[in-house]
Scaffold this active site. Sequence first.
Site, short mmCIF file in Angstrom:
data_model
loop_
_atom_site.label_atom_id
_atom_site.label_comp_id
_atom_site.label_asym_id
_atom_site.label_seq_id
_atom_site.Cartn_x
_atom_site.Cartn_y
_atom_site.Cartn_z
N GLU A 182 -125.59 117.03 58.95
CA GLU A 182 -126.65 118.03 58.96
C GLU A 182 -126.62 118.84 60.26
OE1 GLU A 182 -126.77 114.77 58.50
OE2 GLU A 182 -128.52 114.09 57.36
N LEU B 169 -97.70 91.67 54.12
CA LEU B 169 -99.04 92.27 54.03
C LEU B 169 -99.22 93.41 55.04
CD1 LEU B 169 -101.36 89.16 53.47
CD2 LEU B 169 -100.29 90.63 51.77
N CYS C 70 -132.03 113.30 62.34
CA CYS C 70 -131.77 114.60 61.69
C CYS C 70 -133.05 115.16 61.09
CB CYS C 70 -130.70 114.44 60.61
SG CYS C 70 -129.08 114.12 61.30
N TRP D 292 -89.72 92.03 40.80
CA TRP D 292 -90.97 92.77 40.87
C TRP D 292 -91.53 92.92 39.47
CZ3 TRP D 292 -92.91 92.94 45.47
CH2 TRP D 292 -92.09 93.05 46.59
N LEU E 142 -107.53 81.70 44.74
CA LEU E 142 -108.49 82.47 45.53
C LEU E 142 -109.16 83.54 44.68
CD1 LEU E 142 -109.82 82.96 48.26
CD2 LEU E 142 -107.83 84.30 48.96
N ASN E 143 -108.37 84.23 43.84
CA ASN E 143 -108.96 85.26 42.96
C ASN E 143 -110.11 84.68 42.14
OD1 ASN E 143 -107.09 87.14 43.76
ND2 ASN E 143 -105.84 87.03 41.89
N SER F 269 -91.87 86.63 41.21
CA SER F 269 -92.77 87.76 40.91
C SER F 269 -92.18 89.09 41.36
CB SER F 269 -94.12 87.53 41.60
OG SER F 269 -93.92 87.40 42.99
N SER G 279 -104.08 83.01 41.74
CA SER G 279 -105.22 82.75 40.85
C SER G 279 -106.29 81.86 41.49
CB SER G 279 -104.74 82.14 39.54
OG SER G 279 -103.89 81.07 39.79
#
Length: 356
Positions: free
Chosen positions: A57, A209, A89, A175, A292-293, A173, A290
């Site tokens: 603003e 990561l 503001c 890919w 932790l998910n 995995s 799986s």
Amino acid sequence: MTNKIYEKLMKKCIALAKKGVGKVEPNPYVGAIIYDEKKQKILSCGYHEKYGEAHAEVNAIKNLKKICKNKTLIVNLEPCSHWGKTPPCSDLIIKSEFKKVIVGMIDPNPLVKKNGINQLKKAGIEVIEGILENECKKLNKIFIKNMVHKKPYIMLKTATTLDGKIATPIYNSKWITNELSRNQVQKLRSKHCAIMTGSGTILHDNPNLNVRIKNKKNPTRIIFDPNNKIHIDPDKINVFKNNGVRIILINNSKIKTPDYIEKIEYNDFNSLFLKLYQMGIYSIMIEAGSGLNSALIKANEVDEINQFIAPKIFGCGLDFIKNFDIKNVDECVKLKDISTKRFGDNVLINAIIEKD
Ligand code: AOF
Ligand code: ZN
């Protein structure tokens, strides 16, 4: 003036606000427009450009060469009414003698929360609320979670086959999803404060990561290992390589870790995320297996899912979520605000987890 025009202007506010992405966090993304209703003309624009500096603003008012008297201000977040790093503001808006203020959403910050709007109204300014409210809330989803729950926003990303598998039975995995999807994952990583994974993923995949996009900062790495399964050996475990990235290890062992690893104890997810928020972690991308998910979804801690799906069927192997004890369809975890995007022959499903 019809709401259609305000919606158009609000869309522009949201676009302006997005210019602050990567520069204002953990503050909200805010854009503001000064509009002349008689001439049906935008007179000035502004947005929150940098953390700790002028609010949207203030910038819009500063950019206006003429006076604001009798003009309309459009802003995606309720104007603040408190002294933070900058003055309120609401005071400036009142002093500038605006006639009308169009607001996208109420500020969830407990220091403001309707106070800004009430002050404007008390001063005789007409306030119209809730224009494109859903879009405004989507824009500031991280800020809202932070303000309401004092916890980081949690986004779970997974890459699966059509039958929801993240690896074969021998943990292969690489890919499942294609290169276009994996490039998108890099972009998602760069948008979060931290990436969190579990000990299983570390031991089976040994991931980096990291973000491999030029000029993008590497998010903090959070390693969830409450049963002390990982040996901290930076020569063998990639996430522990210290190349200036913040590393937080969650485990309960007494073993001394290198100084550059911050260690916290685990009791339950709620206290863990409250603690991480206090440590300056405002958003987390989960890239895990799986175990932790499933635990995070069961504990109701996940806000959003990004599932990349490849046109493959394993018919065996590891599921991205497991062991939910659901008997009836209506006991399931429900998702809303679904959107999809194609990445070559892969499909990304984005969804928000319903919490009520
Ligand atoms: C922003 N930018 O454009 C608006 C905000 O510490 P301060 O003074 O920067 O105040 C931050 C709070 O001000 C923020 O949590 C939100 O409640 C309110 N509005 N903040 O950073 C803006 N309009
Ligand atoms: Zn403000």
